[in-house]
Design a protein around this motif. Structure first.
Motif, PDB file in Angstrom:
ATOM      1  N   TYR A   1       0.843  -1.202   0.000  1.00  0.00           N
ATOM      2  CA  TYR A   1       0.000   0.000   0.000  1.00  0.00           C
ATOM      3  C   TYR A   1       0.874   1.248   0.000  1.00  0.00           C
ATOM      4  O   TYR A   1       0.651   2.193  -0.748  1.00  0.00           O
ATOM      5  CB  TYR A   1      -0.899   0.021   1.244  1.00  0.00           C
ATOM      6  CG  TYR A   1      -2.008  -1.014   1.246  1.00  0.00           C
ATOM      7  CD1 TYR A   1      -3.033  -0.976   0.300  1.00  0.00           C
ATOM      8  CD2 TYR A   1      -2.051  -2.009   2.220  1.00  0.00           C
ATOM      9  CE1 TYR A   1      -4.065  -1.906   0.321  1.00  0.00           C
ATOM     10  CE2 TYR A   1      -3.071  -2.941   2.248  1.00  0.00           C
ATOM     11  CZ  TYR A   1      -4.074  -2.894   1.295  1.00  0.00           C
ATOM     12  OH  TYR A   1      -5.091  -3.816   1.324  1.00  0.00           O
TER      13      TYR A   1
ATOM     14  N   ARG B   1       1.132   4.012  -3.003  1.00  0.00           N
ATOM     15  CA  ARG B   1       0.729   5.388  -2.741  1.00  0.00           C
ATOM     16  C   ARG B   1       1.862   6.338  -3.140  1.00  0.00           C
ATOM     17  O   ARG B   1       1.640   7.348  -3.798  1.00  0.00           O
ATOM     18  CB  ARG B   1       0.388   5.568  -1.253  1.00  0.00           C
ATOM     19  CG  ARG B   1      -0.529   6.753  -0.986  1.00  0.00           C
ATOM     20  CD  ARG B   1      -0.879   6.849   0.493  1.00  0.00           C
ATOM     21  NE  ARG B   1      -1.412   5.613   1.042  1.00  0.00           N
ATOM     22  CZ  ARG B   1      -0.811   4.876   1.985  1.00  0.00           C
ATOM     23  NH1 ARG B   1       0.346   5.248   2.480  1.00  0.00           N
ATOM     24  NH2 ARG B   1      -1.378   3.766   2.427  1.00  0.00           N
TER      25      ARG B   1
ATOM     26  N   GLU C   1      -6.232   2.641   2.341  1.00  0.00           N
ATOM     27  CA  GLU C   1      -5.949   1.407   1.616  1.00  0.00           C
ATOM     28  C   GLU C   1      -6.939   1.228   0.482  1.00  0.00           C
ATOM     29  O   GLU C   1      -8.149   1.249   0.692  1.00  0.00           O
ATOM     30  CB  GLU C   1      -5.979   0.229   2.600  1.00  0.00           C
ATOM     31  CG  GLU C   1      -4.903   0.392   3.670  1.00  0.00           C
ATOM     32  CD  GLU C   1      -4.955  -0.660   4.757  1.00  0.00           C
ATOM     33  OE1 GLU C   1      -5.888  -1.488   4.747  1.00  0.00           O
ATOM     34  OE2 GLU C   1      -4.047  -0.644   5.610  1.00  0.00           O
TER      35      GLU C   1
ATOM     36  N   SER D   1      -2.625  -0.191  -5.702  1.00  0.00           N
ATOM     37  CA  SER D   1      -1.756  -1.176  -5.062  1.00  0.00           C
ATOM     38  C   SER D   1      -1.806  -2.527  -5.771  1.00  0.00           C
ATOM     39  O   SER D   1      -0.802  -3.234  -5.859  1.00  0.00           O
ATOM     40  CB  SER D   1      -2.134  -1.336  -3.587  1.00  0.00           C
ATOM     41  OG  SER D   1      -3.446  -1.835  -3.475  1.00  0.00           O
TER      42      SER D   1
END
Length: 468
Positions: A76, A80, A188, A86
């Motif tokens: 994750y 990011r 997430e 992801s």
RNA sequence: GGCGACCUGGCGAACUGGGAACGCAUCGGUCUGCAAAACCGACAUGAGUGGGUUCGACUCCCACGGUCGCCUCCA
């Protein structure tokens, strides 16, 4: 003679047991895919791949499983940072991992399960632990109750009293408890449904689920890097054996030691890494495999150019012996009889090789046996030329031993046939030498070298060898 | 602080209660016009230090020193 492997769980070498189907199941923890793997990550891949190869060549049936962890905090974070989904990052890195390890030429494991393909099993396993009172939901998370599992700490040799846990346990009943399921967070971008709400698996539970699905309970070998013994493998045991009322999860726990660079271990968090692909690109697969095989898997292994150079030189020594055998086999005059020293060396090498390998995968001793055979081959060929039948037998045996170490590539025939322009240069050099025009001869020799061929002046005149 | 591992020749690295593998490097030699490459040979009377057990220890035990790992993500 049986194969024994040192088990972290018992501290002793343990015999290997096939399962009820006669298959030796091996599960090794693979990478978490959020970047390209480094040479340290490659050690377990090499060790367990070669272990399987050895056992199979020895007549055992094996099933090797190396998982790919494609759901994890770091994935994750990395996604990011890169600004990509992801799942996309994980898929890309997983492909990259397969490509990178393919460069080693050791084949693929029999199964390479991913966490994202194992969600049903993970959820079922967590449910089973809750039913047994070994786990509890807490506000969207689910935690394993460490104190409820009696054997906790056995693998890593620690007791609960000595442990100094972190203080992150707002939702936990006990700071030692660990997450089986982590509830959905805003940050997430990938999540899965579960009876406890949306979220994703904790680290550890995925390996319990994947290993059981692929190999069943009670398989022969579970392994990975020694840094995984605690908490990862300790927690896997707690989860898997807890959910099966104490049925053994794996028989032997086989851990490889770490690579070290500048006296400390190589790790992504320290940043002292070398990418596997770069190392293989530079040195070649055989050299990298030989580098690993020349040290015992339970020893720390220094990583440096010097070490790789040593491994390369060692590989060259073996290649040269094979090449000498092939040249002798291709020579017109055939020897008549077998060389007794060579016959004995062949028998000794095979025996010592297997003794070393069967005793806790002693690859350094096995390689030493190969080198002993190489020396006698060279000595024999230096003395004269034994019968072709014996040379062929020796070649076959030598390659067979190398193959069990994943080093059969060292026996690949080398094409020393030079193209016509090189042969012309060679002829010109010979002409210059006859004239004692050594300046020209040396210049021509340099040109030949630049075309990729080495010159070796032997008693029977010059020969060209393809440069390695 | 808790737990654990390791310390072998110039470098790397094994086995082992009684003979210190193997590779690299180095040195000597064969070959060569010289090289290179290849091959052959030599190379730790000693295994961090100090004790102990033993007929005998690098190998078992203890202490000290050093290095490192895990205890938090990590192969």
């Amino acid at each position: 003679m049986t194969v024994r492997l040192y088990s972290t769980l018992t501290g002793c070498a343990e015999p290997l047991h096939p399962d009820v189907n006669g298959v030796i199941g091996i599960y090794a923890c693979g990478p978490t895919v959020y970047s390209r793997i480094h040479i340290g990550n490659a050690r377990p891949f090499v060790v367990f791949s070669v272990l399987k190869r050895y056992l199979e060549r020895r007549g055992e049936r094996c099933r090797l499983v190396i998982n790919i962890t494609d759901v994890n905090d770091k994935i994750y974070d990395a996604a990011r940072a890169e600004g990509v989904p992801s799942t996309e990052l994980a898929e890309r890195c997983a492909r990259q991992y397969v490509e990178d390890t393919d460069m080693l030429g050791l084949g693929r494991p029999d199964a390479e399960p991913k966490v994202t393909d194992t969600m049903d099993e993970i959820v079922a396993l967590i449910g089973s632990l809750i039913e047994r009172g070994l786990a509890y939901p807490a506000d969207g998370d689910v935690y394993f109750r460490v104190a409820a599992f009696p054997g906790y700490g056995r693998l890593s040799g620690r007791n609960l009293v000595d442990m100094v846990p972190g203080d992150d346990g707002d939702l936990k009943d006990d700071p030692l408890d660990f997450a089986l399921w982590k509830g959905y967070k805003e940050s997430e971008d990938a999540w899965w449904d579960s009876p406890w709400g949306p979220g994703r698996p904790g680290w550890h539970i995925e390996c319990s689920a994947m290993a059981e699905r692929e190999l069943g309970m009670g398989f022969a070998v579970h392994g990975g890097g020694i840094d995984l013994a605690f908490p990862h493998h300790e927690n896997e045991i707690a989860q898997s054996e807890g959910a099966h009322d104490g049925v053994p999860f794996a028989h032997v726990w086989m851990h490889n030691e770490m690579l070290e660079l500048s006296d400390s271990k190589m790790s992504k968090s320290i940043g002292n890494i070398a990418l596997l692909a770069d190392v293989v690109e530079r040195w070649g697969a055989d050299t990298v495999i030989a580098y690993f095989m020349q040290s015992h898997y339970r020893s720390r292994l220094p990583f440096s150019d010097e070490r790789l150079r040593d491994a390369e030189a060692a590989c060259d020594r073996i290649r040269n012996a094979v090449r000498a055998l092939d040249r002798a086999l291709g020579a017109p005059e055939a020897g008549e009889s077998n060389d007794p020293d060579l016959m004995k060396a062949l028998v000794d090498a095979r025996q010592r090789f297997h003794e070393a390998m069967d005793d806790d995968f002693g690859t350094p001793g096995a390689i030493a046996a190969v080198f002993d055979l190489v020396r006698v081959i060279n000595q024999t060929l230096d003395r004269g030329r034994p019968a072709s039948g014996q040379l062929r037998e020796v070649r076959l045996e030598l390659i067979g031993l190398l193959d069990m170490l994943g080093l059969a590539g060292l026996g690949d025939p080398v094409d020393d046939d030079a193209p016509q322009d090189v042969l012309d240069l060679l002829a010109a050099r010979e002409a210059a030498r006859v004239e004692h025009d050594f300046a020209s001869a040396d210049a021509l020799r340099d040109q030949i070298l630049a075309r990729g061929f080495e010159l070796r002046d032997g008693p029977d005149g010059p020969e060209v060898y393809a440069s390695s």
